[in-house]
Every structure is written in structure tokens, then in C-alpha cells.
Design a protein around this motif. Structure first.
Motif, short mmCIF file in Angstrom:
data_model
loop_
_atom_site.label_atom_id
_atom_site.label_comp_id
_atom_site.label_asym_id
_atom_site.label_seq_id
_atom_site.Cartn_x
_atom_site.Cartn_y
_atom_site.Cartn_z
N LEU A 200 0.83 -1.20 0.00
CA LEU A 200 0.00 0.00 0.00
C LEU A 200 0.87 1.26 0.00
O LEU A 200 0.58 2.23 -0.71
CB LEU A 200 -0.92 -0.01 1.22
CG LEU A 200 -1.98 1.08 1.31
CD1 LEU A 200 -2.97 0.97 0.17
CD2 LEU A 200 -2.71 1.00 2.64
N SER A 201 1.95 1.24 0.76
CA SER A 201 2.82 2.41 0.84
C SER A 201 3.51 2.67 -0.50
O SER A 201 3.66 3.82 -0.92
CB SER A 201 3.86 2.23 1.95
OG SER A 201 4.52 1.00 1.82
N ALA A 202 3.94 1.59 -1.19
CA ALA A 202 4.58 1.77 -2.50
C ALA A 202 3.58 2.31 -3.51
O ALA A 202 3.91 3.17 -4.34
CB ALA A 202 5.16 0.45 -2.97
N MET A 203 2.34 1.81 -3.47
CA MET A 203 1.31 2.29 -4.38
C MET A 203 1.04 3.76 -4.14
O MET A 203 0.91 4.56 -5.09
CB MET A 203 0.03 1.48 -4.20
CG MET A 203 -1.10 1.90 -5.12
SD MET A 203 -2.59 0.88 -4.92
CE MET A 203 -2.01 -0.70 -5.55
N ARG A 204 0.96 4.15 -2.88
CA ARG A 204 0.71 5.55 -2.55
C ARG A 204 1.83 6.44 -3.08
O ARG A 204 1.58 7.51 -3.65
CB ARG A 204 0.58 5.71 -1.03
CG ARG A 204 0.23 7.13 -0.60
CD ARG A 204 0.23 7.27 0.92
NE ARG A 204 -0.83 6.48 1.52
CZ ARG A 204 -0.63 5.42 2.29
NH1 ARG A 204 0.60 4.98 2.52
NH2 ARG A 204 -1.65 4.76 2.82
N THR A 205 3.07 5.99 -2.90
CA THR A 205 4.22 6.76 -3.36
C THR A 205 4.19 6.94 -4.87
O THR A 205 4.43 8.04 -5.40
CB THR A 205 5.53 6.06 -2.95
OG1 THR A 205 5.60 6.01 -1.52
CG2 THR A 205 6.74 6.80 -3.48
N ARG A 206 3.89 5.87 -5.61
CA ARG A 206 3.88 5.95 -7.07
C ARG A 206 2.73 6.80 -7.58
O ARG A 206 2.85 7.50 -8.59
CB ARG A 206 3.82 4.54 -7.65
CG ARG A 206 5.08 3.75 -7.36
CD ARG A 206 5.03 2.31 -7.80
NE ARG A 206 6.17 1.57 -7.25
CZ ARG A 206 6.44 0.31 -7.53
NH1 ARG A 206 5.67 -0.37 -8.36
NH2 ARG A 206 7.48 -0.28 -6.97
N CYS A 207 1.60 6.76 -6.89
CA CYS A 207 0.47 7.62 -7.27
C CYS A 207 0.81 9.09 -7.04
O CYS A 207 0.49 9.94 -7.87
CB CYS A 207 -0.78 7.23 -6.47
SG CYS A 207 -1.57 5.69 -6.99
N ARG A 208 1.46 9.38 -5.92
CA ARG A 208 1.86 10.76 -5.65
C ARG A 208 2.81 11.26 -6.74
O ARG A 208 2.70 12.39 -7.22
CB ARG A 208 2.55 10.85 -4.29
CG ARG A 208 1.64 10.69 -3.08
CD ARG A 208 2.41 11.05 -1.83
NE ARG A 208 1.64 10.76 -0.62
CZ ARG A 208 1.98 9.85 0.27
NH1 ARG A 208 3.07 9.12 0.09
NH2 ARG A 208 1.24 9.64 1.34
N ARG A 209 3.76 10.39 -7.12
CA ARG A 209 4.75 10.78 -8.12
C ARG A 209 4.07 11.04 -9.47
O ARG A 209 4.39 12.02 -10.16
CB ARG A 209 5.80 9.68 -8.25
CG ARG A 209 7.01 10.07 -9.09
CD ARG A 209 7.98 8.90 -9.16
NE ARG A 209 8.39 8.48 -7.84
CZ ARG A 209 8.67 7.22 -7.50
NH1 ARG A 209 8.56 6.27 -8.42
NH2 ARG A 209 9.05 6.92 -6.29
N LEU A 210 3.13 10.19 -9.83
CA LEU A 210 2.42 10.37 -11.10
C LEU A 210 1.56 11.62 -11.06
O LEU A 210 1.48 12.37 -12.05
CB LEU A 210 1.55 9.14 -11.39
CG LEU A 210 0.85 9.10 -12.74
CD1 LEU A 210 1.86 9.17 -13.88
CD2 LEU A 210 0.00 7.85 -12.87
N ALA A 211 0.91 11.87 -9.92
CA ALA A 211 0.09 13.08 -9.78
C ALA A 211 0.94 14.33 -9.91
O ALA A 211 0.51 15.33 -10.50
CB ALA A 211 -0.62 13.07 -8.42
#
Length: 502
Positions: free
Chosen positions: A327-338
Motif C-alpha cells: 500500500l505504501s509503495a502504491m501511494r508513493t507511485r500515485c503521488r509521483r504520477l500526480a
């Protein structure tokens, strides 16, 4: 020469870089005084800084307190000048803390002109951002030296990216109460978008007409669950929705002559990116994915396949096929894409294959799934985007005569139903009917077998190429059944043309 007078890249006598603690933090006291003086001289100057400046951005807490008092009076429709502020601070017993009447008068003399108020505000805000970056840097350095032994390198990167993302998006405005007036303004804005948009869809379109009508599209901060038993077509439907959303973003960008303002993130934990792309190409080119894999296609079909692939290249769709992603990795990648491309929709296929946030150790699987759904809802709210998460259903569905899923089938999966803003089930009666085809050995006469076979064939004709999307929960709208068209050969969902009986 003392340390304050050194350049930022000066080195100490032993060759090491000068310590952060020996430097003064970035500030602009003159800009703070000039801005406050401009605001006291003319309250209209506040319009130039209202959108980005808050009291916490001032390095001098006295200046922050004075700015807060000025803002409070202006937003209440009252005059904010040296005289009214003096009375307010005297009443609250804070006049001496802010320097007394003499300091308020001194601020007026520091005013250069209200026309420069916006520049003063940006200088104050820039100094605050630099101070925050210094804090982030110090934290990163300290953690890297092992201040917290439980944080390994990967976790430190995720923590640093989270802090930087919040700094880039929130700009210091921490969460808190929102006035009802502001909430009403936002609600009217959403309604206005629906009024001006074709089809009365206020959210992001799914590419499915009847689903958009029922939900108004996909809305920011919503967690949507799409559940079903294996072979029902969950991934195919999620791919259709992701494609529909990405295509609408692309079309909007082309209409305005700009790049797409957002993108779709598809986390495929079960299928590889290549498999998912092949499925999407199969759907759009109407070439069987199975035949593509076996190479059983002609030149004409292959040419169409290539042409469609060129058309799809521009789609703002990003696929991450990391298995068992946390979940933490997904959150990080979503933030980066955003931060880099913009983010409009997140699709997760599927949540039971995810791992909870790094560092958490749930006692059982039910608690683990609950933590994952709560985390997905948090991502939806933090990034202000809809999150569509696929979910498997328990086998208890198979034990019923009517195998249409129900909300109760999610109970074994923790708080999925409670955390979700919408819960949808995909169901295809044709799949179960195929398993019930009569066999002559089941009947004691040929006549009975033929009667049963005709009845079965009639049911198969009614169910052929049809699927049901059961919207069992919707926090902001109605529930009900949505009929869809399904082409098994291309694993393709589409709107069902009920008028012509497709």
C-alpha cells in the motif's frame, strides 16, 4: 568572517560542508513588514495573496499573528487598520505581544505600495518553502545516518517523497474545518460541471453510458469496489472503464489544444503489462486475443491491430504490474504520477493481492484486507481522485441457487463494504448456464432430454452476450441493475442496445 556571512557552499577548515545548524534559515523580514503595512493601508491588497498565503508562512510569529488578525477582520467584512487592530489586541490582551501601538504604526511606514503586495507575499511564501525543504533535508540526512533503525532505505525514500508531495500540493495548509459556505460553493461547482457537460456527467466518464447515468461518472475521493467471482470479467470491465476514462482525458486535451490534464494509473497485480495491453488491443481492434497469442491472424487483421496500437499510444494510461505491491509503495507511485503527469483515476486489480503498508503486521487476513481498503480510501481522499478496486468474492456464492452476488458476500473481507462509497458486482448468467447443459445420461428417456435441452438452449439465447452490473451500494445515488453487452471472444464490455435487441 562569521558563519552568517558565508556563501551556502562554503566549506569548513577540514574540508567538510558547513553544518546546517550554522546557517540562518531563509527569511525575508522586510517583505513581511512591507506586506503587513500594505494590508493595513488598503485591505484590497489582501486579494493579491489570499489564495496562497497563511499565517504559518511568516517566520516572525508576531507577523503571523498580525496577519491572522487582519485576515479574520477582512473575511468578516470589517475594516482592518492600525486603529481597529489596536482595539482588538487590547481587548484580547495581546497588544504588548505584537509590539504595541508603536509597532503597528511602524508597519505602515514600512509599506512601499499595495501594488507590490503580491510580490511581497510570494517572497514570504518562497522563504517558507525553503525552510520546509531544509527540514526535509535534515530529516533525510538524520534517517540515513540511522536515527531510526526500523527505517530501511526504501522506507526512507517513501517517507521523503510523501513529505515532498504534501509540500508541493498542500503548501502548508493543513487539514481542518471547512466553512459551510465553501462547501456549498464546491457543491455548486460540481453541479455546474454536470449542467454544462454532455450527458449530465459531473465526474470522470467510464465509457459506459448506463453506468454514467446511474453514477454521474467517477467522482474524486470516492472508493469504488468492483467485485465478482472468477471468470465473470472483472478485469475486462475495469480495463474498459480505465480506457474510457483515459480516452475522455485525451479528447478533452485535444479539444483545448493541450496535453491531457490527468492520467489513469492501472495497478495490475495479476496480469503483466503486456497481457493487459494485448487485451486492450484485442477489444479495440476486434481481433481475438487468443488468436493474437497463437499468431493465427491474417495480414489484414494484423494491419488493423497495428493501426489501433498507434491510436492508443497517446492514451494517458500508465500500467504498473508489480506483483504483491504494498500500500505504501502504491501511494508513493500515485503521488509521483500526480506530481509529474496529473492523476485522474486509480484502478487496482485486485486488492486481495496487495500487501498492507510496510511496517504493519496485522493479526489476521480479515484485518489485513481492512487495512488495505482503508488505505485505498485514504489515497482517494489525499489525491482527490476516484479509486476503483477489484475484489474477489467468497465461494459461498456458488452454494446458492441464484448465484448473483450480494453485499453479504463481502463480509468475510473485513470492512470493504463500510469503506467503499460504491459497491458493484459483475455477473454473467451465461457462464453458469454453460455448466448446466443437460446430458442424455441424466434422463430416462430421449423425450425428456430433448425438452430439457430446448429449455436450456432458450435460456442460453436470452443470456447470450449479456452481463449484469449490480450496483448494490452507492453513497451518493441510486442502486440497481445495469445491463451490459459482453463479447467473450474479445473479453469486451459495451453498452447494451436494448432498443434493437442486441
Amino acid at each position: 568572517m562569521n558563519s552568517i556571512g558565508r556563501a551556502p557552499n562554503d566549506q569548513t577548515a577540514d574540508g567538510g560542508l558547513l553544518g546546517l545548524s550554522q546557517r540562518l534559515p531563509p527569511s525575508n523580514a522586510a517583505a513581511e513588514q512591507a506586506l503587513l503595512g500594505a494590508l493595513l493601508a488598503n485591505n484590497k491588497a489582501y486579494e493579491r495573496v489570499a489564495e496562497f498565503l497563511i499565517p504559518e508562512h511568516f517566520i516572525d510569529p508576531i507577523h503571523g499573528r498580525i496577519f491572522q488578525a487582519i485576515v479574520r477582520r477582512i473575511e468578516a467584512g470589517q475594516l482592518a487598520d492600525a486603529i481597529t487592530l489596536r482595539g482588538e489586541f487590547e481587548h484580547s490582551g495581546l497588544l504588548d505581544e505584537v509590539g504595541g501601538t508603536a509597532y503597528l504604526a511602524q508597519l505602515l511606514t514600512a509599506m512601499v505600495g499595495i501594488i507590490n503586495a503580491g510580490e511581497y507575499g510570494r517572497a514570504i511564501h518562497d522563504a517558507w518553502i525553503r525552510r520546509q525543504l531544509i527540514d526535509v533535508g535534515e530529516t533525510v540526512v538524520n534517517n540515513a545516518f540511522g536515527r531510526d533503525p526500523e527505517l530501511d532505505g526504501t522506507k526512507q525514500i517513501e517517507a521523503a517523497e510523501e513529505t515532498l508531495f504534501k509540500l508541493a500540493t498542500e503548501k502548508g495548509q493543513d487539514g481542518g474545518f471547512v466553512t459551510f459556505e465553501r462547501a456549498l460553493t464546491d457543491a455548486i461547482s460540481v453541479a455546474e460541471k454536470a449542467f454544462h457537460r454532455t450527458g449530465a456527467v459531473s465526474g470522470l466518464t467510464t465509457g459506459l453510458r448506463d453506468l454514467d447515468k446511474k453514477t454521474g461518472g467517477l467522482h474524486p475521493s470516492d472508493l469504488l469496489i468492483l467485485a465478482g467471482r472468477p471468470a465473470m470479467g472483472k478485469t475486462a470491465l475495469a480495463t474498459k472503464i480505465a480506457f474510457g476514462a483515459a480516452r475522455s482525458l485525451l479528447v478533452q486535451g485535444r479539444e483545448t489544444g493541450t496535453m491531457p490534464r490527468g492520467s489513469v494509473a492501472f495497478f495490475s497485480l495479476e496480469m503483466s503489462a503486456e497481457q493487459l495491453a494485448t487485451r486492450l488491443l484485442s477489444e479495440e481492434s476486434r481481433v481475438s486475443g487468443e488468436r493474437i497469442r497463437r499468431g493465427e491472424i491474417g495480414q489484414k487483421e494484423f494491419d488493423r491491430f497495428v493501426q489501433v496500437s498507434r491510436e492508443l499510444q497517446a492514451l494517458p494510461l500508465h500500467i504498473d504490474d508489480t506483483p504483491a505491491i504494498s500500500l505504501s509503495a502504491m501511494r508513493t507511485r500515485c503521488r509521483r504520477l500526480a506530481r509529474t503527469k496529473g492523476l485522474s483515476l486509480v484502478v487496482v486489480d485486485y486488492l486481495q493481492l496487495m500487501r498492507p503498508a510496510v511496517g504493519t503486521k496485522p493479526d489476521n487476513r480479515v484485518l489485513e484486507i481492512s487495512m488495505i481498503t482503508q488505505g485505498l480510501k485514504a489515497i482517494a481522499k489525499e489525491l482527490d481522485v476516484p479509486v476503483l478496486a477489484l475484489s474477489q468474492l467468497s465461494r459461498q456464492v456458488e452454494s446458492r441457487e441464484d448465484k448473483r452476488p450480494q453485499l453479504s458476500d463481502l463480509r468475510e473481507s473485513g470492512s470493504i463494504e463500510q469503506d467503499a462509497d460504491a459497491v458493484m458486482f459483475v455477473y454473467r448468467d451465461e457462464y453458469y448456464l454453460q455448466q448446466r447443459m443437460p446430458k442424455d445420461t441424466m434422463f430416462d428417456s430421449a423425450d425428456k432430454f430433448h425438452v430439457a435441452m430446448e429449455a436450456w438452449q432458450h435460456k442460453m439465447e436470452l443470456a447470450h452476450n449479456k452481463a449484469e452490473l449490480l450496483l448494490e451500494k452507492q453513497r451518493h445515488g441510486p442502486t440497481g441493475k445495469i445491463d451490459l453487452f459482453f463479447e467473450g471472444e474479445f473479453t469486451r464490455f459495451a453498452d447494451l442496445d436494448t432498443v434493437h435487441g442486441v
